[in-house]
Design a protein around this motif. Structure first.
Motif, PDB file in Angstrom:
ATOM      1  N   THR A 140      83.144  75.736  24.112  1.00  0.00           N
ATOM      2  CA  THR A 140      81.929  76.567  24.202  1.00  0.00           C
ATOM      3  C   THR A 140      81.599  77.485  23.140  1.00  0.00           C
ATOM      4  O   THR A 140      80.394  77.685  22.965  1.00  0.00           O
TER       5      THR A 140
ATOM      6  N   GLU B  59      84.268  88.960  33.313  1.00  0.00           N
ATOM      7  CA  GLU B  59      84.068  88.252  32.204  1.00  0.00           C
ATOM      8  C   GLU B  59      82.750  87.620  31.903  1.00  0.00           C
ATOM      9  O   GLU B  59      82.403  86.868  32.685  1.00  0.00           O
TER      10      GLU B  59
ATOM     11  N   MET C 150      81.399  85.505  29.897  1.00  0.00           N
ATOM     12  CA  MET C 150      81.462  84.202  29.663  1.00  0.00           C
ATOM     13  C   MET C 150      81.471  83.045  30.881  1.00  0.00           C
ATOM     14  O   MET C 150      81.362  82.026  30.638  1.00  0.00           O
ATOM     15  N   GLU C 151      81.725  83.876  32.151  1.00  0.00           N
ATOM     16  CA  GLU C 151      81.654  83.154  33.160  1.00  0.00           C
ATOM     17  C   GLU C 151      80.329  82.478  33.594  1.00  0.00           C
ATOM     18  O   GLU C 151      80.127  81.490  33.930  1.00  0.00           O
TER      19      GLU C 151
ATOM     20  N   ALA D 188      86.816  81.150  27.695  1.00  0.00           N
ATOM     21  CA  ALA D 188      85.727  80.316  28.161  1.00  0.00           C
ATOM     22  C   ALA D 188      86.000  78.938  28.002  1.00  0.00           C
ATOM     23  O   ALA D 188      85.408  78.259  28.729  1.00  0.00           O
TER      24      ALA D 188
ATOM     25  N   HIS E 104      85.259  76.727  31.422  1.00  0.00           N
ATOM     26  CA  HIS E 104      84.167  75.848  31.497  1.00  0.00           C
ATOM     27  C   HIS E 104      84.802  74.345  31.314  1.00  0.00           C
ATOM     28  O   HIS E 104      83.935  73.351  31.431  1.00  0.00           O
TER      29      HIS E 104
ATOM     30  N   THR F 183      84.853  89.730  25.334  1.00  0.00           N
ATOM     31  CA  THR F 183      85.171  88.416  26.137  1.00  0.00           C
ATOM     32  C   THR F 183      86.783  88.644  26.109  1.00  0.00           C
ATOM     33  O   THR F 183      87.314  89.027  25.302  1.00  0.00           O
TER      34      THR F 183
ATOM     35  N   LEU G  47      78.029  81.647  31.165  1.00  0.00           N
ATOM     36  CA  LEU G  47      77.573  81.218  29.996  1.00  0.00           C
ATOM     37  C   LEU G  47      76.063  80.753  29.873  1.00  0.00           C
ATOM     38  O   LEU G  47      75.483  81.288  28.973  1.00  0.00           O
TER      39      LEU G  47
END
Length: 201
Positions: free
Chosen positions: A118, A79, A81-82, A110, A114, A106, A84
């Motif tokens: 995001t 992924e 967005m891990e 996200a 996080h 994605t 970012l």
């Protein structure tokens, strides 16, 4: 040992393999069946690349090799967005030498990854986002994609998609074609209600 391909061509798109980390373990995920896609030798990373390593590889393909590319896509065996911060850094740096559109593929998780909002961070960073929906209900999503965040994942995806369309001009949801036709049509309805495009992949 193969260190893993970080930038690869698939069709006329250039893909960025930022990480193998992912909060999901989807039954249909292609990485369960093969180690490579497109011209990649191996998409399993021995270590995650730095932003500068990725930028250097993209510059090599576009500026030195003059490779024909229609789009640059963050999508590998994890992924994107891990990572970012690195994703944002890479996107901003490659804008300096290419005008090709930049997209993120994605799972839409996200905010849970996080523990913060995001979507606003992507404003002006990427041109398009494709969110993998793959199921029409929280229960079906949990049973198909096995998210580590549990059943709340489904609603989080819908909320993130709704949020991100405020900041990114081209937003779509997608599903895999292996799910039942009735589920595909229900997912299409969800995307329409959210006001985003829909694609079966």
């Amino acid at each position: 040992m193969q260190k893993g391909t970080i930038v690869y061509l698939y069709g006329e798109s250039l893909y960025i393999n930022l990480t193998n980390r992912c909060p999901n373990s989807c039954d249909f995920c292609i990485r369960n069946y093969t180690d490579n896609l497109g011209d990649a030798d191996n998409l399993w990373l021995e270590e995650e690349p730095t932003a500068d390593q990725v930028v250097s590889r993209i510059k090599e393909e576009i500026c030195e090799k003059k490779t024909k590319v229609n789009e640059i896509i963050f999508c590998g065996y994890g992924e994107p967005m891990e990572r970012l911060e690195e994703l944002i850094d890479i996107s901003k740096k490659i804008r300096a030498f290419t005008d090709k559109p930049i997209r993120i593929n994605t799972n839409g998780l996200a905010d849970l990854i996080h523990k913060k909002k995001t979507a606003p961070l992507l404003e002006g960073v990427v041109d398009a986002v494709s969110v993998s929906l793959n199921a029409p209900t929280a229960e079906k999503y949990f049973n198909l994609c096995h998210p580590e965040f549990g059943p709340q994942s489904f609603d989080a995806i819908l909320k993130w998609t709704e949020d991100v369309k405020q900041y990114v001009p081209d937003v779509r949801m997608s599903v895999v074609g292996v799910i039942p036709e009735e589920d595909i049509q229900e997912c299409r309805r969800i995307a329409e209600e959210l006001g985003v495009k829909f694609r079966v992949r």
